[in-house]
Design a protein around this motif. Structure first.
Motif, PDB file in Angstrom:
ATOM      1  N   LYS A  28      40.091  35.135  43.411  1.00 20.92           N
ATOM      2  CA  LYS A  28      39.892  34.069  42.445  1.00 20.92           C
ATOM      3  C   LYS A  28      40.809  34.221  41.234  1.00 20.92           C
ATOM      4  CE  LYS A  28      36.060  32.420  44.595  1.00 20.92           C
ATOM      5  NZ  LYS A  28      36.493  32.723  45.960  1.00 20.92           N
ATOM      6  N   ALA A  29      42.077  34.440  41.514  1.00 19.55           N
ATOM      7  CA  ALA A  29      43.031  34.553  40.424  1.00 19.55           C
ATOM      8  C   ALA A  29      43.160  33.212  39.720  1.00 19.55           C
ATOM      9  CB  ALA A  29      44.389  34.979  40.980  1.00 19.55           C
ATOM     10  N   HIS A  30      43.296  33.275  38.389  1.00 19.26           N
ATOM     11  CA  HIS A  30      43.449  32.037  37.633  1.00 19.26           C
ATOM     12  C   HIS A  30      44.883  31.566  37.643  1.00 19.26           C
ATOM     13  CE1 HIS A  30      39.798  33.906  35.830  1.00 19.26           C
ATOM     14  NE2 HIS A  30      39.377  32.668  35.840  1.00 19.26           N
ATOM     15  N   PHE A  31      45.795  32.543  37.652  1.00 18.82           N
ATOM     16  CA  PHE A  31      47.217  32.221  37.586  1.00 18.82           C
ATOM     17  C   PHE A  31      47.973  33.155  38.508  1.00 18.82           C
ATOM     18  CE2 PHE A  31      46.236  29.780  33.909  1.00 18.82           C
ATOM     19  CZ  PHE A  31      45.397  30.540  33.110  1.00 18.82           C
ATOM     20  N   ILE A  32      49.156  32.709  38.924  1.00 23.05           N
ATOM     21  CA  ILE A  32      50.031  33.586  39.719  1.00 23.05           C
ATOM     22  C   ILE A  32      51.374  33.691  39.001  1.00 23.05           C
ATOM     23  CG2 ILE A  32      51.105  33.963  41.965  1.00 23.05           C
ATOM     24  CD1 ILE A  32      48.220  33.817  42.400  1.00 23.05           C
ATOM     25  N   VAL A  33      51.881  34.919  38.897  1.00 24.10           N
ATOM     26  CA  VAL A  33      53.224  35.133  38.346  1.00 24.10           C
ATOM     27  C   VAL A  33      53.951  36.000  39.357  1.00 24.10           C
ATOM     28  CG1 VAL A  33      54.581  36.188  36.481  1.00 24.10           C
ATOM     29  CG2 VAL A  33      52.374  35.127  35.973  1.00 24.10           C
ATOM     30  N   GLY A  34      55.236  35.705  39.589  1.00 24.04           N
ATOM     31  CA  GLY A  34      55.933  36.676  40.419  1.00 24.04           C
ATOM     32  C   GLY A  34      56.956  36.099  41.358  1.00 24.04           C
ATOM     33  N   ALA A  35      57.239  36.917  42.361  1.00 21.94           N
ATOM     34  CA  ALA A  35      58.224  36.711  43.425  1.00 21.94           C
ATOM     35  C   ALA A  35      59.629  37.006  42.935  1.00 21.94           C
ATOM     36  CB  ALA A  35      58.148  35.334  44.029  1.00 21.94           C
ATOM     37  N   LEU A  36      60.365  37.674  43.749  1.00 18.48           N
ATOM     38  CA  LEU A  36      61.731  38.030  43.402  1.00 18.48           C
ATOM     39  C   LEU A  36      62.718  37.221  44.227  1.00 18.48           C
ATOM     40  CD1 LEU A  36      62.860  41.615  42.629  1.00 18.48           C
ATOM     41  CD2 LEU A  36      64.349  40.136  43.923  1.00 18.48           C
ATOM     42  N   ALA A  37      62.470  37.168  45.533  1.00 10.47           N
ATOM     43  CA  ALA A  37      63.388  36.443  46.410  1.00 10.47           C
ATOM     44  C   ALA A  37      63.145  34.951  46.307  1.00 10.47           C
ATOM     45  CB  ALA A  37      63.170  36.895  47.843  1.00 10.47           C
ATOM     46  N   GLY A  38      64.243  34.193  46.451  1.00 14.09           N
ATOM     47  CA  GLY A  38      64.153  32.737  46.335  1.00 14.09           C
ATOM     48  C   GLY A  38      63.213  32.128  47.350  1.00 14.09           C
ATOM     49  N   ASN A  39      63.322  32.571  48.608  1.00 16.59           N
ATOM     50  CA  ASN A  39      62.493  31.918  49.617  1.00 16.59           C
ATOM     51  C   ASN A  39      61.022  32.315  49.485  1.00 16.59           C
ATOM     52  OD1 ASN A  39      62.879  34.492  50.599  1.00 16.59           O
ATOM     53  ND2 ASN A  39      63.700  33.871  52.566  1.00 16.59           N
ATOM     54  N   VAL A  40      60.784  33.520  48.985  1.00 15.52           N
ATOM     55  CA  VAL A  40      59.403  33.950  48.762  1.00 15.52           C
ATOM     56  C   VAL A  40      58.781  33.120  47.649  1.00 15.52           C
ATOM     57  CG1 VAL A  40      57.972  35.860  47.965  1.00 15.52           C
ATOM     58  CG2 VAL A  40      59.822  36.280  49.560  1.00 15.52           C
ATOM     59  N   GLN A  41      59.569  32.903  46.596  1.00 16.46           N
ATOM     60  CA  GLN A  41      59.089  32.131  45.462  1.00 16.46           C
ATOM     61  C   GLN A  41      58.689  30.739  45.910  1.00 16.46           C
ATOM     62  OE1 GLN A  41      61.895  30.343  41.999  1.00 16.46           O
ATOM     63  NE2 GLN A  41      62.355  30.172  44.142  1.00 16.46           N
ATOM     64  N   LEU A  42      59.500  30.133  46.792  1.00  9.43           N
ATOM     65  CA  LEU A  42      59.192  28.788  47.269  1.00  9.43           C
ATOM     66  C   LEU A  42      57.900  28.780  48.082  1.00  9.43           C
ATOM     67  CD1 LEU A  42      62.783  27.613  48.256  1.00  9.43           C
ATOM     68  CD2 LEU A  42      61.451  26.891  46.284  1.00  9.43           C
ATOM     69  N   ALA A  43      57.687  29.829  48.865  1.00  8.11           N
ATOM     70  CA  ALA A  43      56.457  29.901  49.657  1.00  8.11           C
ATOM     71  C   ALA A  43      55.239  30.006  48.749  1.00  8.11           C
ATOM     72  CB  ALA A  43      56.516  31.098  50.608  1.00  8.11           C
ATOM     73  N   VAL A  44      55.336  30.886  47.745  1.00  4.95           N
ATOM     74  CA  VAL A  44      54.211  31.052  46.810  1.00  4.95           C
ATOM     75  C   VAL A  44      53.945  29.731  46.092  1.00  4.95           C
ATOM     76  CG1 VAL A  44      53.420  32.256  44.741  1.00  4.95           C
ATOM     77  CG2 VAL A  44      54.669  33.498  46.484  1.00  4.95           C
ATOM     78  N   ASN A  45      55.020  29.064  45.728  1.00  4.46           N
ATOM     79  CA  ASN A  45      54.901  27.776  45.040  1.00  4.46           C
ATOM     80  C   ASN A  45      54.125  26.764  45.882  1.00  4.46           C
ATOM     81  OD1 ASN A  45      55.575  25.885  42.919  1.00  4.46           O
ATOM     82  ND2 ASN A  45      56.980  24.959  44.374  1.00  4.46           N
ATOM     83  N   GLU A  46      54.401  26.746  47.190  1.00  2.00           N
ATOM     84  CA  GLU A  46      53.709  25.808  48.085  1.00  2.00           C
ATOM     85  C   GLU A  46      52.214  26.043  48.059  1.00  2.00           C
ATOM     86  OE1 GLU A  46      56.509  23.420  49.015  1.00  2.00           O
ATOM     87  OE2 GLU A  46      54.714  23.207  50.236  1.00  2.00           O
ATOM     88  N   VAL A  47      51.827  27.286  48.146  1.00  2.00           N
ATOM     89  CA  VAL A  47      50.397  27.600  48.160  1.00  2.00           C
ATOM     90  C   VAL A  47      49.746  27.191  46.846  1.00  2.00           C
ATOM     91  CG1 VAL A  47      48.693  29.434  48.342  1.00  2.00           C
ATOM     92  CG2 VAL A  47      50.727  29.524  49.741  1.00  2.00           C
ATOM     93  N   CYS A  48      50.398  27.546  45.743  1.00  2.00           N
ATOM     94  CA  CYS A  48      49.808  27.246  44.429  1.00  2.00           C
ATOM     95  C   CYS A  48      49.737  25.747  44.192  1.00  2.00           C
ATOM     96  CB  CYS A  48      50.650  27.909  43.337  1.00  2.00           C
ATOM     97  SG  CYS A  48      50.527  29.692  43.369  1.00  2.00           S
ATOM     98  N   LYS A  49      50.769  25.060  44.645  1.00  2.00           N
ATOM     99  CA  LYS A  49      50.837  23.605  44.499  1.00  2.00           C
ATOM    100  C   LYS A  49      49.650  22.925  45.147  1.00  2.00           C
ATOM    101  CE  LYS A  49      54.479  21.079  46.375  1.00  2.00           C
ATOM    102  NZ  LYS A  49      55.928  20.805  46.537  1.00  2.00           N
ATOM    103  N   THR A  50      49.384  23.282  46.414  1.00  2.00           N
ATOM    104  CA  THR A  50      48.316  22.579  47.141  1.00  2.00           C
ATOM    105  C   THR A  50      46.933  22.950  46.631  1.00  2.00           C
ATOM    106  OG1 THR A  50      48.534  24.272  48.835  1.00  2.00           O
ATOM    107  CG2 THR A  50      49.514  22.151  49.314  1.00  2.00           C
ATOM    108  N   ARG A  51      46.835  24.095  45.958  1.00  2.00           N
ATOM    109  CA  ARG A  51      45.521  24.482  45.473  1.00  2.00           C
ATOM    110  C   ARG A  51      45.358  24.330  43.965  1.00  2.00           C
ATOM    111  NH1 ARG A  51      46.688  26.333  50.101  1.00  2.00           N
ATOM    112  NH2 ARG A  51      45.094  26.856  51.643  1.00  2.00           N
TER     113      ARG A  51
END
Lengths: 415, 291, 322
Positions: free
Chosen positions: A106-129
């Protein structure tokens, strides 16, 4: 000593992992007060893999930001907790971890990712939720209309910003007008190549050779004969990490440095330290942070002091600084909003004025890109280095300005 | 696109190929004689580079390092064969694959624990720095040295296999291990030495590659696949095959990247697939118990 | 005739109902696993390993390219949703069909190879598929992966499955896994299944008995591809992205390990292998970033001491007592 008191949502693995994580990751003394809920920030970074060292420094610096915030009283009496996860530099793994952070922890916020493609994946998850995500990876794509969402914030620099700054310094000083490019054949390489070419053309340079190399190439020897044959005055090498190290090393072997000025979009601290001063001497590149900034910027001195107090005799790295900046900016927005409610924090983030570690910074409304100072650094020769960390000379400072970013229209944002 | 550029690129391909040849010979010998597809070959390559770093720190001589490191890793290889691989003989190819796969994980991680994650800088030795004129262009001296070492090593191995009694046993053992054992030769000792030799060659390749590519724990991973490709194309168990295929693949990849670098890797796999479908035993491989 | 001791009776009864038992056991995973996303991953990788095991454990064919079919399934499903605007169920069907298509094509090229050459050529062709998917970045997103797979709901008319709810997503995936298990069980107890195991034991003899071994191998290759493709489609729906790295040989190798870890040629082994591997990796990652060391040592120990795998060893122990 530090210890973690497990949050109310306990289960079998959290208990084990909590004990284990306490041994492995230096944790902030997060105190859970009986009535107020801890603010949880998920922090997925590539602890395993080739950027493990950078990721470790990011964790250390993020911890500093959290401790600093908690020591100042948190927000409304609520303390902050950093939940570090290993994304293994792998988008599939990062997605699973982000799902874990959001659904289970139940994290309130997400910060992170180093690689470009990883960042995009994390973004997708956060976006939909509907969870706020602050990316500390470098990318142009994350600002673009199709990828961006109002929950996305980008603390990292964009390839555009860094190349414009480097180009502004390098091209006018070049001994001739011929420029060659060697770029890695993936998103980051393409983005930096495109941006560098733009800068080159704006400075009246002539593109004489352009080579794309496969990502992860270890042997660049097949490219240098072609490059040398084109007789460039400047060689822009658009790649990252190990590729940067190997390509520069081999460029020097082939005698490229005698002919041309070597410029890179981002000159990585870790790669420079992994190579030798002689090899990198004279190479110029962009940078988000170098610790010697403390001589001129007060917030840099404050950050360095904080780092040295906890991790003596060292200095924070460029990537480490991203960890600190990402978390500090987010917490500044949360403090301004006064609560963790997503809409309130987004509104605060868009208007907050920051100076976390290198000078004035703020977020642009249309794409939530951090407008920040960019530095151009030149590698120091052995004789000039005061100590093993003193690897760069800051030769140019590009202050944060919206003009250095791609326009909102260009990125596809309406209004 | 001048003749000079073409020749320079070809020479670059030979240097690239030399590393591949050393890797492929080792892998080919191990596969040909022991029918073990060594998925840890890339890890031995990597350990060789690190062993070289240590040797260099101790002796301050590059020449000493390129003798000491392969010997040390070769000994490690023999130990691995004796303790881990030998129990698996007779159980089919699947088990050695999993074993060597797992072994590579372990080796990479142990190196990470011992030497850290960032990798170690490795400079070209002083006496090999600079470029030399080949007539059609300047070429790094170190890469000329590399080609030279490869020629010497391959030559020595060839003489050993063709002219010595040990070589005779090796070749016989590859053709028919049963008969060799019936004739009273302890084939298992030979296998151990072969595995050690293969590991040692991989280590030499890793150390020779270090000044060009750096020394990191992950350096063996891409090389493993390249080595498989070359071994398959050349023919498993054939020294000549590995040498020819290694240089061929190196030159082809080098020339391909003149026109289209991104297809270099794809073309390598397509070549491997084609070879396996059309001529499964490779260019110089022997038909037999392998397929 | 066989004199059945009372003890053997219960084992045989259980074996007859193995699909139902397997599904029940898998449903329990959501309780055992630390979080639902991991539980769903276990199901998906277990299904992937099931496909691999059909080839490896039952037919004796070690393929290092099954990740290609996993990838074709994932991209097929993902692309249908992103570019084709289809809903989840038809997209999954397209994913499976893409994988079957790929398997038929690649199968035609590889079935004549034997032994280690079979493994190598599947590795090479798998890498070719991976490279092609990577290069077609206009469609697949290249190294950024395919993003924007909006699979939030599955409308079944009377019932709406909310895939943003992790528990509902788990059971949605479990439904497909149960289906696959039922099909595989049927297959294995049919004459076709017997032929597969016969091929594993001695292919020449199978041919001598008048069976077309090549055709059988081609068919099982396609079926295995279908299972791997189904796993891939579900993966795309689960993560809402398709990362490019799932298509390379590391993925293929991982799933071979899972099959071996669980026990080759056992029905439930692949899921045990997937569960152990993923849970171990998850737990160990929390303690140390050197989890690969543990995994590597596990493989070595497995190969040397428990070649039958965890489930396989357990089964043979029970059988020897029954």
């Amino acid at each position: 000593m530090t210890g973690q008191i497990v949050a109310p949502n306990m289960n079998r693995r959290t208990l084990l992992a909590g004990l284990g994580a306490a041994a492995f990751v230096p944790l902030a003394p997060s105190i859970v007060r009986a009535q107020s809920e801890t603010i949880r920030i998920g922090f997925p970074v590539p602890l395993t893999g080739p950027f493990g060292a950078e990721a470790q420094d990011q964790v250390k610096c993020a911890q500093l930001a959290v401790e600093q915030f908690n020591a100042a009283g948190g927000v409304g009496g609520r303390m902050v907790e950093l939940l570090v996860r290993d994304d293994k530099l792998n988008p599939g793994e990062a997605t699973t971890r982000t799902l874990e952070l959001i659904e289970k922890d139940k994290a309130h916020f997400i910060v992170g990712a180093l690689a470009g493609n990883v960042q995009l994946a994390v973004n997708e998850v956060c976006k939909t939720r509907g969870v706020i995500y602050v990316s500390i990876s470098q990318s142009d794509t994350i600002n673009e209309a199709g990828t961006f969402s109002r929950f996305t914030f980008h603390e990292g620099m964009t390839p555009h910003m860094t190349t414009q700054a480097v180009g502004k310094y390098v091209f006018p000083k070049a001994k001739g007008k011929r420029v060659a490019f060697l770029a890695a054949d993936y998103t980051y390489g393409h983005e930096t190549l495109r941006a560098f070419k733009r800068s080159a053309q704006a400075h009246g340079m002539q593109v004489v050779e352009e080579i794309l190399h496969p990502l992860g190439t270890s042997d660049f020897s097949t490219f240098f004969p072609r490059i040398l044959a084109a007789k460039p005055d400047v060689l822009c090498i658009c790649n990252f990490g190990r590729d940067q190290l190997n390509s520069i090393k081999q460029a020097v072997d082939f005698g490229v440095k005698k002919q041309a000025q070597i410029a890179v979009p981002v000159f990585l601290y870790a790669q420079r330290r992994a190579g030798s001063p002689a090899m990198f001497d004279g190479v110029v590149g962009g940078c988000n942070y170098h610790w010697t900034l403390e001589d001129s910027v007060p917030s840099a001195k404050a950050f360095n002091t904080l780092y040295r107090a906890k991790y003596s005799n060292t200095a924070p790295s460029d990537y480490g600084a991203y960890g600190y900046a990402g978390v500090s900016s987010l917490l500044a927005a949360v403090k301004k909003a006064g609560k963790t409610d997503t809409d309130a924090v987004i509104a605060a983030f868009e208007t907050v004025e920051l100076d976390t570690h290198k000078g004035p910074e703020r977020y642009r409304k249309c794409d939530h890109q951090a407008i920040q100072p960019v530095f151009v650094v030149e590698s120091k020769a052995q004789a000039q280095m005061r100590n093993e960390f003193d690897v760069f000379n800051i030769v140019h400072v590009e202050p944060g300005a919206e003009a250095n970013l791609r326009s909102c229209d260009e990125l596809g944002h309406k209004g | 696109m001048t003749l000079d550029l073409f020749l320079l690129q070809t020479f670059t391909g030979l240097a690239l190929g030399s590393i591949l040849v050393l890797m492929a010979i080792g892998m080919s010998l191990i596969f040909g004689m022991l029918t073990v597809p060594n998925f840890a070959h890339g890890a031995f390559y990597m350990v060789g580079a690190f062993a070289g770093v240590v040797a260099l720190r101790l002796t301050d001589s590059f020449i000493a390092a390129i003798i000491a490191a392969p010997l040390a890793v070769g000994a490690l290889g023999m130990l691995v064969e004796r303790t881990l691989v030998r129990p698996l003989y007779g159980r089919g190819v699947d088990y050695p694959i999993v074993l060597t796969f797992g072994l590579s994980y372990v080796m990479v991680e142990v190196i990470r624990i011992l030497f850290g994650k960032e990798g170690i800088p490795f400079e070209t030795p002083e006496f090999l720095q600079g470029a030399v004129s080949l007539g059609f262009g300047y070429f790094p001296l170190y890469r000329v040295f590399l080609i030279g070492v490869c020629v010497v090593v391959v030559g020595a191995l060839y003489l050993c296999l063709e002219r010595t009694k040990f070589g005779l046993v090796v070749r016989a053992g590859a053709a028919d291990p049963e008969i060799v054992r019936v004739l009273g030769v302890d084939i298992r000792k030979v296998w151990m030495l072969i595995f050690g030799l293969g590991a040692g060659l991989a280590a030499l390749a890793g150390l020779l590659a270090a000044p060009m590519r750096g020394v990191t724990a992950e350096m063996g991973i891409p090389v493993l696949v390249e080595a498989f490709v070359v071994t398959v194309v050349g023919g498993m168990g054939s020294l000549v095959g590995a040498s020819v295929a290694g240089l061929l693949v190196g030159v082809v990849m080098s020339l391909t990247s003149l026109f289209s670098p991104k297809f270099a890797e794809l073309s390598m796999f397509a070549l491997m697939a084609l070879t396996l479908i059309v001529r499964p035993r490779g260019l110089f491989g022997r038909p037999g118990h392998l397929g | 005739m066989d004199r059945q001791s009372p003890a053997s009776g219960w084992f045989e009864t259980l074996a007859r109902h193995r699909v139902a038992l397997a599904v029940l056991a898998l449903a329990a995973i959501i309780v055992i696993a630390p979080y639902e996303a991991l539980a769903t991953n276990i199901l998906i990788y277990g299904l992937f390993a099931l496909g691999c095991n059909l080839l490896l454990g039952y037919t004796g064919l070690l393929s290092f390219g099954q990740a290609a079919f996993f990838g074709l399934g994932a991209y097929g499903c993902g692309l249908s949703i992103v570019h084709g605007g289809l809903s989840v169920l038809p997209a999954i069907a397209i994913g499976v069909l893409s994988a079957i298509g790929g398997a038929i094509l690649i199968g035609a090229m590889v079935i004549r190879s034997r032994g280690i050459y079979f493994s190598m050529v599947t590795l090479a062709l798998g890498q070719c598929v991976s490279a092609l998917l990577y290069e077609a970045d206009g469609w697949t997103g290249g190294e950024n992966g395919l993003r924007g797979i909006n699979a939030a709901h599955v409308n079944l008319g009377f019932f709406n499955v909310n895939l943003l709810n992790p528990t509902q997503k788990f059971f949605f995936v479990l439904f497909f896994v149960a289906l696959a298990l039922a099909i595989v069980a049927r297959l294995l107890s049919s004459p076709f299944g017997v032929t597969l195991e016969a091929i594993r034991e001695n292919e020449k003899r199978v041919v001598a008995c008048g069976y077309d071994a090549q055709a059988t191998k081609w068919v099982v290759f396609a079926i295995s591809g279908a299972l791997c493709g189904l796993a891939g489609s579900l993966y795309a729906v689960h993560l809402s992205i398709v990362p490019i790295d799932i298509v390379n040989y590391h993925s293929s190798g991982l799933v071979v390990m899972m099959s071996l870890l669980g026990g080759m040629g056992t029905f439930f082994g692949p899921f045990i292998g997937a569960a152990i591997m993923l849970l171990l990796e998850d737990v160990v990652s929390h303690f140390t970033s050197h989890w690969q060391l543990i995994v590597g040592l596990l493989f070595i120990a497995l190969v040397l001491f428990f070649p039958r795998g965890v489930w396989g060893t357990l089964l043979s122990y029970v059988r020897s007592r029954a």
